[in-house]
Scaffold this active site. Sequence first.
Site, PDB file in Angstrom:
ATOM      1  N   LYS A  96       0.853   4.340  -2.974  1.00  0.00           N
ATOM      2  CA  LYS A  96       0.662   5.384  -2.449  1.00  0.00           C
ATOM      3  C   LYS A  96       1.633   6.728  -2.615  1.00  0.00           C
ATOM      4  O   LYS A  96       1.301   7.320  -3.476  1.00  0.00           O
ATOM      5  CB  LYS A  96       0.698   5.247  -1.570  1.00  0.00           C
ATOM      6  CG  LYS A  96      -1.157   4.770  -1.075  1.00  0.00           C
ATOM      7  CD  LYS A  96      -2.358   5.583  -2.302  1.00  0.00           C
ATOM      8  CE  LYS A  96      -3.936   5.380  -1.672  1.00  0.00           C
ATOM      9  NZ  LYS A  96      -4.717   5.608  -2.414  1.00  0.00           N
ATOM     10  N   ALA A 122       3.681   1.547  -0.953  1.00  0.00           N
ATOM     11  CA  ALA A 122       4.513   1.655  -2.774  1.00  0.00           C
ATOM     12  C   ALA A 122       3.785   2.468  -3.489  1.00  0.00           C
ATOM     13  O   ALA A 122       3.786   3.044  -4.656  1.00  0.00           O
ATOM     14  CB  ALA A 122       4.797   0.337  -2.785  1.00  0.00           C
ATOM     15  N   TYR A 126       0.503  -1.136  -0.430  1.00  0.00           N
ATOM     16  CA  TYR A 126      -0.457  -0.101  -0.152  1.00  0.00           C
ATOM     17  C   TYR A 126       0.907   0.855  -0.301  1.00  0.00           C
ATOM     18  O   TYR A 126       0.382   1.846  -0.656  1.00  0.00           O
ATOM     19  CB  TYR A 126      -0.725  -0.151   1.059  1.00  0.00           C
ATOM     20  CG  TYR A 126      -1.510   1.355   1.547  1.00  0.00           C
ATOM     21  CD1 TYR A 126      -3.186   0.764   0.948  1.00  0.00           C
ATOM     22  CD2 TYR A 126      -1.847   2.349   2.048  1.00  0.00           C
ATOM     23  CE1 TYR A 126      -3.986   2.205   1.382  1.00  0.00           C
ATOM     24  CE2 TYR A 126      -2.907   3.547   2.414  1.00  0.00           C
ATOM     25  CZ  TYR A 126      -3.817   2.855   1.596  1.00  0.00           C
ATOM     26  OH  TYR A 126      -4.755   3.856   2.142  1.00  0.00           O
TER      27      TYR A 126
HETATM   28  P1  NAD Z   1     -13.758   1.939   0.961  1.00  0.00           P
HETATM   29  O1  NAD Z   1     -13.007   0.547   1.790  1.00  0.00           O
HETATM   30  O2  NAD Z   1     -14.933   2.313   1.969  1.00  0.00           O
HETATM   31  O3  NAD Z   1     -13.822   2.357  -0.297  1.00  0.00           O
HETATM   32  C1  NAD Z   1     -12.774   1.806  -1.271  1.00  0.00           C
HETATM   33  C2  NAD Z   1     -13.778   1.627  -2.657  1.00  0.00           C
HETATM   34  O4  NAD Z   1     -13.175   1.083  -3.956  1.00  0.00           O
HETATM   35  C3  NAD Z   1     -14.748   0.697  -2.099  1.00  0.00           C
HETATM   36  O5  NAD Z   1     -16.269   0.448  -2.408  1.00  0.00           O
HETATM   37  C4  NAD Z   1     -14.293  -0.625  -3.263  1.00  0.00           C
HETATM   38  O6  NAD Z   1     -15.316  -1.482  -3.741  1.00  0.00           O
HETATM   39  C5  NAD Z   1     -13.801  -0.156  -4.399  1.00  0.00           C
HETATM   40  N1  NAD Z   1     -13.044  -0.515  -5.444  1.00  0.00           N
HETATM   41  C6  NAD Z   1     -12.029  -1.311  -4.972  1.00  0.00           C
HETATM   42  N2  NAD Z   1     -11.116  -1.979  -5.554  1.00  0.00           N
HETATM   43  C7  NAD Z   1     -11.635  -1.529  -6.592  1.00  0.00           C
HETATM   44  C8  NAD Z   1     -11.078  -2.061  -7.952  1.00  0.00           C
HETATM   45  N3  NAD Z   1     -10.695  -3.138  -7.937  1.00  0.00           N
HETATM   46  N4  NAD Z   1     -12.175  -1.051  -8.904  1.00  0.00           N
HETATM   47  C9  NAD Z   1     -13.072  -0.043  -9.297  1.00  0.00           C
HETATM   48  N5  NAD Z   1     -13.120   0.115  -7.244  1.00  0.00           N
HETATM   49  C10 NAD Z   1     -12.552  -0.183  -6.366  1.00  0.00           C
HETATM   50  O7  NAD Z   1     -12.891   3.125   1.124  1.00  0.00           O
HETATM   51  P2  NAD Z   1     -12.237   4.416   1.641  1.00  0.00           P
HETATM   52  O8  NAD Z   1     -11.696   4.946   2.853  1.00  0.00           O
HETATM   53  O9  NAD Z   1     -13.338   4.750   1.207  1.00  0.00           O
HETATM   54  O10 NAD Z   1     -11.203   4.625   0.298  1.00  0.00           O
HETATM   55  C11 NAD Z   1     -10.859   5.515  -0.825  1.00  0.00           C
HETATM   56  C12 NAD Z   1      -9.269   5.854  -0.900  1.00  0.00           C
HETATM   57  O11 NAD Z   1      -8.769   6.585   0.110  1.00  0.00           O
HETATM   58  C13 NAD Z   1      -8.697   4.626  -1.117  1.00  0.00           C
HETATM   59  O12 NAD Z   1      -8.034   5.172  -1.855  1.00  0.00           O
HETATM   60  C14 NAD Z   1      -7.766   4.775   0.286  1.00  0.00           C
HETATM   61  O13 NAD Z   1      -6.290   3.646  -0.110  1.00  0.00           O
HETATM   62  C15 NAD Z   1      -7.687   5.305   0.689  1.00  0.00           C
HETATM   63  N6  NAD Z   1      -7.301   6.745   2.289  1.00  0.00           N
HETATM   64  C16 NAD Z   1      -8.255   6.342   2.961  1.00  0.00           C
HETATM   65  C17 NAD Z   1      -7.589   6.570   3.735  1.00  0.00           C
HETATM   66  C18 NAD Z   1      -8.907   6.512   5.044  1.00  0.00           C
HETATM   67  O14 NAD Z   1      -8.371   7.448   5.744  1.00  0.00           O
HETATM   68  N7  NAD Z   1     -10.417   6.275   5.249  1.00  0.00           N
HETATM   69  C19 NAD Z   1      -6.921   7.022   4.884  1.00  0.00           C
HETATM   70  C20 NAD Z   1      -5.629   6.995   3.488  1.00  0.00           C
HETATM   71  C21 NAD Z   1      -6.655   7.095   2.168  1.00  0.00           C
END
Ligand code: NAD
Length: 306
Positions: A169, A167, A165
């Site tokens: 990001k 790498a 993750y």
């Molecule tokens: P989440 O799991 O609620 O939502 C992520 C969504 O991406 C899911 O609905 C999932 O079905 C979808 N997904 C997964 N694989 C996929 C694919 N191959 N094609 C299309 N969609 C796909 O998570 P979130 O917290 O809402 O995360 C959203 C983004 O923010 C991610 O990139 C995550 O790494 C990043 N992020 C989140 C946080 C946090 O605090 N929540 C922190 C840092 C980064």
Amino acid sequence: MTLRFDHRVAVVTGAGRGLGRAYAQLLAARGAKVVVNDPGGSLTGGGNDPGPAHSVVDEILTAGGQAVANTDTVATAEGGQAVIDTALEAYGRIDILIHNAGIVRRGALRDMTYEDFDAVLDVHLRGAFHVVRPAFPPMCDAGYGRVVLTSSIGGLYGNHGVANYAAAKAGILGLCNVVALEGAAHGVTCNAIVPGAVTRMAEGLDMSAYPPMGPELVAPVVGWLTHENCSVTGEVYVAIAGRVARVAVSESPGVYRPEWTIEEVDANIDAIRDMSAPVSFPVVPDGHGAHIRYSFDRAAPRVGTS
Ligand code: NAD
């Protein structure tokens, strides 16, 4: 004045849940036509469920907005193309791309499997390329585009058990810089968001001491980065628990010597590391060249520089 997105077409990957859902709903509520992409798998990327994408579309339509669902995966080139084609076929254009899709597969570095490393890179990093690559030409041809890619605190600073993750990001920031540079002459901006929000990605964490940190505290920042008013490109923004801030790469001025030995590095390491007067080079228009010129100037100062 209310900032709206009338006549704009937006693609949000991973918009069936969490942050992506909040982005899609905010843009749709402000007039955008939105492609809600989500294959609806588990947190680790297994399985498929069209339910999340369709229920977000239903919510948007019920609220009077416009949206279509797409359940392709961004993890393949064909899937990414299909996501962008959905926007072009349904609405005839693409103005906004938010690559937000994500999965998590935790594991200590000494145990991490190649399968888990690749699966995470496929969604986050290669997934970014799989949607940017088909979206970028029509944006450039139209002379307008707003791209937001999703990094993470883990991409900036690392974290235990997430080599894959972290790498991916960090790699996204490299891609973001080039989209910004190559898009600059065509009205296409690209910035990265470092979000923090309580979603299913927080499962298992003790959040009892957390301040309020819902996705609605992140969505306005991403919304601005995708609006016509967005005046920045090649930049990185943090939005976590109400704190909105900018992240930048900075360097120490460093130490110049015409020749070095290992012993001289040893003797100068404190000065080399001294970040008390950091320098940084904006990506656009030419951070790459500015870095080189700054370094070369230390070796052969031009008239008027030191
Ligand atoms: P989440 O799991 O609620 O939502 C992520 C969504 O991406 C899911 O609905 C999932 O079905 C979808 N997904 C997964 N694989 C996929 C694919 N191959 N094609 C299309 N969609 C796909 O998570 P979130 O917290 O809402 O995360 C959203 C983004 O923010 C991610 O990139 C995550 O790494 C990043 N992020 C989140 C946080 C946090 O605090 N929540 C922190 C840092 C980064």
